[in-house]
Write a protein that holds these residues in place. Structure first.
Motif, PDB file in Angstrom:
ATOM      1  N   GLY A 196      -5.703 -15.564 -11.449  1.00  0.00           N
ATOM      2  CA  GLY A 196      -4.739 -14.470 -11.407  1.00  0.00           C
ATOM      3  C   GLY A 196      -3.436 -14.867 -10.765  1.00  0.00           C
ATOM      4  N   ALA A 197      -2.409 -14.107 -11.088  1.00  0.00           N
ATOM      5  CA  ALA A 197      -1.101 -14.335 -10.488  1.00  0.00           C
ATOM      6  C   ALA A 197      -1.039 -13.688  -9.107  1.00  0.00           C
ATOM      7  CB  ALA A 197      -0.013 -13.770 -11.390  1.00  0.00           C
ATOM      8  N   VAL A 198      -1.960 -12.760  -8.839  1.00  0.00           N
ATOM      9  CA  VAL A 198      -2.038 -12.117  -7.527  1.00  0.00           C
ATOM     10  C   VAL A 198      -3.484 -12.134  -7.063  1.00  0.00           C
ATOM     11  CG1 VAL A 198      -0.040 -10.608  -7.888  1.00  0.00           C
ATOM     12  CG2 VAL A 198      -2.294  -9.835  -8.552  1.00  0.00           C
ATOM     13  N   SER A 199      -3.697 -11.991  -5.779  1.00  0.00           N
ATOM     14  CA  SER A 199      -5.053 -12.031  -5.234  1.00  0.00           C
ATOM     15  C   SER A 199      -5.781 -10.710  -5.458  1.00  0.00           C
ATOM     16  CB  SER A 199      -5.011 -12.336  -3.743  1.00  0.00           C
ATOM     17  OG  SER A 199      -4.496 -11.207  -3.047  1.00  0.00           O
ATOM     18  N   GLN A 200      -7.095 -10.736  -5.322  1.00  0.00           N
ATOM     19  CA  GLN A 200      -7.903  -9.527  -5.452  1.00  0.00           C
ATOM     20  C   GLN A 200      -7.503  -8.505  -4.394  1.00  0.00           C
ATOM     21  OE1 GLN A 200     -10.130  -8.568  -7.794  1.00  0.00           O
ATOM     22  NE2 GLN A 200     -10.226  -6.633  -6.714  1.00  0.00           N
ATOM     23  N   ASP A 201      -7.195  -8.970  -3.188  1.00  0.00           N
ATOM     24  CA  ASP A 201      -6.770  -8.057  -2.119  1.00  0.00           C
ATOM     25  C   ASP A 201      -5.475  -7.333  -2.486  1.00  0.00           C
ATOM     26  OD1 ASP A 201      -8.938  -8.678  -0.536  1.00  0.00           O
ATOM     27  OD2 ASP A 201      -7.862 -10.225   0.603  1.00  0.00           O
ATOM     28  N   THR A 202      -4.552  -8.047  -3.113  1.00  0.00           N
ATOM     29  CA  THR A 202      -3.294  -7.436  -3.526  1.00  0.00           C
ATOM     30  C   THR A 202      -3.536  -6.361  -4.579  1.00  0.00           C
ATOM     31  OG1 THR A 202      -2.106  -9.473  -3.042  1.00  0.00           O
ATOM     32  CG2 THR A 202      -1.001  -7.897  -4.493  1.00  0.00           C
ATOM     33  N   VAL A 203      -4.395  -6.639  -5.552  1.00  0.00           N
ATOM     34  CA  VAL A 203      -4.717  -5.663  -6.599  1.00  0.00           C
ATOM     35  C   VAL A 203      -5.386  -4.435  -5.973  1.00  0.00           C
ATOM     36  CG1 VAL A 203      -6.083  -5.221  -8.663  1.00  0.00           C
ATOM     37  CG2 VAL A 203      -4.858  -7.388  -8.416  1.00  0.00           C
ATOM     38  N   ARG A 204      -6.358  -4.673  -5.091  1.00  0.00           N
ATOM     39  CA  ARG A 204      -7.059  -3.563  -4.437  1.00  0.00           C
ATOM     40  C   ARG A 204      -6.071  -2.700  -3.643  1.00  0.00           C
ATOM     41  NH1 ARG A 204     -12.622  -3.019  -2.691  1.00  0.00           N
ATOM     42  NH2 ARG A 204     -12.776  -5.022  -3.727  1.00  0.00           N
ATOM     43  N   TYR A 206      -2.872  -2.376  -4.146  1.00  0.00           N
ATOM     44  CA  TYR A 206      -2.009  -1.678  -5.109  1.00  0.00           C
ATOM     45  C   TYR A 206      -2.711  -0.436  -5.654  1.00  0.00           C
ATOM     46  CZ  TYR A 206       0.801  -0.833  -9.276  1.00  0.00           C
ATOM     47  OH  TYR A 206       1.578  -0.256 -10.238  1.00  0.00           O
ATOM     48  N   ILE A 207      -3.976  -0.583  -6.033  1.00  0.00           N
ATOM     49  CA  ILE A 207      -4.741   0.548  -6.582  1.00  0.00           C
ATOM     50  C   ILE A 207      -4.973   1.606  -5.509  1.00  0.00           C
ATOM     51  CG2 ILE A 207      -6.985   1.240  -7.517  1.00  0.00           C
ATOM     52  CD1 ILE A 207      -6.988  -1.516  -8.986  1.00  0.00           C
ATOM     53  N   ASP A 208      -5.365   1.170  -4.320  1.00  0.00           N
ATOM     54  CA  ASP A 208      -5.676   2.114  -3.239  1.00  0.00           C
ATOM     55  C   ASP A 208      -4.457   2.907  -2.770  1.00  0.00           C
ATOM     56  OD1 ASP A 208      -8.308   1.349  -3.313  1.00  0.00           O
ATOM     57  OD2 ASP A 208      -8.186   0.054  -1.539  1.00  0.00           O
ATOM     58  N   TRP A 222      -1.165   6.771  -4.714  1.00  0.00           N
ATOM     59  CA  TRP A 222      -0.633   8.091  -4.362  1.00  0.00           C
ATOM     60  C   TRP A 222       0.453   8.021  -3.306  1.00  0.00           C
ATOM     61  CZ3 TRP A 222      -1.131  11.775  -7.632  1.00  0.00           C
ATOM     62  CH2 TRP A 222      -2.216  11.775  -8.490  1.00  0.00           C
ATOM     63  N   GLU A 223       0.667   6.831  -2.746  1.00  0.00           N
ATOM     64  CA  GLU A 223       1.717   6.664  -1.738  1.00  0.00           C
ATOM     65  C   GLU A 223       3.051   6.245  -2.358  1.00  0.00           C
ATOM     66  OE1 GLU A 223       0.226   3.944   1.185  1.00  0.00           O
ATOM     67  OE2 GLU A 223      -1.663   5.038   1.344  1.00  0.00           O
ATOM     68  N   ARG A 224       3.088   6.014  -3.647  1.00  0.00           N
ATOM     69  CA  ARG A 224       4.317   5.594  -4.306  1.00  0.00           C
ATOM     70  C   ARG A 224       5.350   6.719  -4.247  1.00  0.00           C
ATOM     71  NH1 ARG A 224       2.162   1.437  -3.738  1.00  0.00           N
ATOM     72  NH2 ARG A 224       1.005   0.293  -5.266  1.00  0.00           N
ATOM     73  N   PRO A 225       6.634   6.380  -4.071  1.00  0.00           N
ATOM     74  CA  PRO A 225       7.674   7.405  -3.942  1.00  0.00           C
ATOM     75  C   PRO A 225       7.716   8.388  -5.110  1.00  0.00           C
ATOM     76  CG  PRO A 225       8.569   5.236  -3.432  1.00  0.00           C
ATOM     77  CD  PRO A 225       7.164   5.038  -3.931  1.00  0.00           C
ATOM     78  N   TRP A 226       7.531   7.931  -6.320  1.00  0.00           N
ATOM     79  CA  TRP A 226       7.623   8.816  -7.487  1.00  0.00           C
ATOM     80  C   TRP A 226       6.393   9.712  -7.615  1.00  0.00           C
ATOM     81  CZ3 TRP A 226       7.171   3.516  -7.804  1.00  0.00           C
ATOM     82  CH2 TRP A 226       5.981   3.013  -8.278  1.00  0.00           C
ATOM     83  N   LYS A 227       5.299   9.418  -6.880  1.00  0.00           N
ATOM     84  CA  LYS A 227       4.102  10.237  -6.924  1.00  0.00           C
ATOM     85  C   LYS A 227       4.138  11.356  -5.883  1.00  0.00           C
ATOM     86  CE  LYS A 227       1.546   7.981  -9.945  1.00  0.00           C
ATOM     87  NZ  LYS A 227       0.939   8.550 -11.111  1.00  0.00           N
ATOM     88  N   LYS A 228       4.895  11.198  -4.786  1.00  0.00           N
ATOM     89  CA  LYS A 228       4.865  12.140  -3.673  1.00  0.00           C
ATOM     90  C   LYS A 228       5.333  13.534  -4.075  1.00  0.00           C
ATOM     91  CE  LYS A 228       4.826   8.887  -0.024  1.00  0.00           C
ATOM     92  NZ  LYS A 228       5.192   8.511   1.291  1.00  0.00           N
ATOM     93  N   GLY A 229       6.241  13.598  -5.012  1.00  0.00           N
ATOM     94  CA  GLY A 229       6.753  14.912  -5.417  1.00  0.00           C
ATOM     95  C   GLY A 229       5.865  15.602  -6.433  1.00  0.00           C
TER      96      GLY A 229
END
Length: 141
Positions: free
Chosen positions: A115-123, A125-127, A130-137
């Motif tokens: 992978g281009a990113v680690s499993q921890d990074t993917v986890r 990102y998924i976890d 709901w903290e993403r700025p566009w999701k808060k509203g």
């Protein structure tokens, strides 16, 4: 390093595999002209399927291959395409491989995704979706 993704009508992907396989009984028969020809054959098979070889190393008793493939190609198909094709051609061109080994390759192989990113990074990102700025509203993505 810039990540290069592939596109098709249904999406975007970046699939990379690390594949390792060995001669039967792990005999060190992959040297000299055999190794050079094996590398040519692997590159030809990759070109035939439009797979991109990232790295390739032919050792006397095993082969390491890093390859970028398509979504339609399973890891087992990729390994079997390389093993079957190279076995047939090498055994035709180098008769000593037929006399020393009942088959050129062991029936097994190792394959892992790269992978281009680690499993921890993917986890993470998924976890934290709901903290993403566009999701808060409460708006859609």
């Amino acid at each position: 390093m810039t990540r290069r993704v592939r596109r098709f009508s249904g999406g975007v992907y970046d699939l990379r595999y690390h594949v390792v396989w060995c001669p039967k009984y792990r005999r060190p028969v992959l040297g000299g002209q055999v190794a050079a020809r094996l590398e040519e054959l692997i590159r030809a098979k990759a070109a035939e399927h439009d797979w991109e070889i990232i790295a390739l190393e032919v050792m006397p008793d095993h082969v390491h291959l890093s390859v970028k493939a398509h979504t339609k190609d399973s890891p087992s198909r990729i390994a079997n395409q390389f093993k079957g094709f190279t076995s047939r051609v090498l055994r035709e061109e180098f008769p000593h491989l037929r006399s020393r080994l009942p088959t050129l390759w062991s029936s097994s192989y190792f394959v892992a995704t790269v992978g281009a990113v680690s499993q921890d990074t993917v986890r993470r990102y998924i976890d934290t979706q709901w903290e993403r700025p566009w999701k808060k509203g409460g708006e859609g993505a």
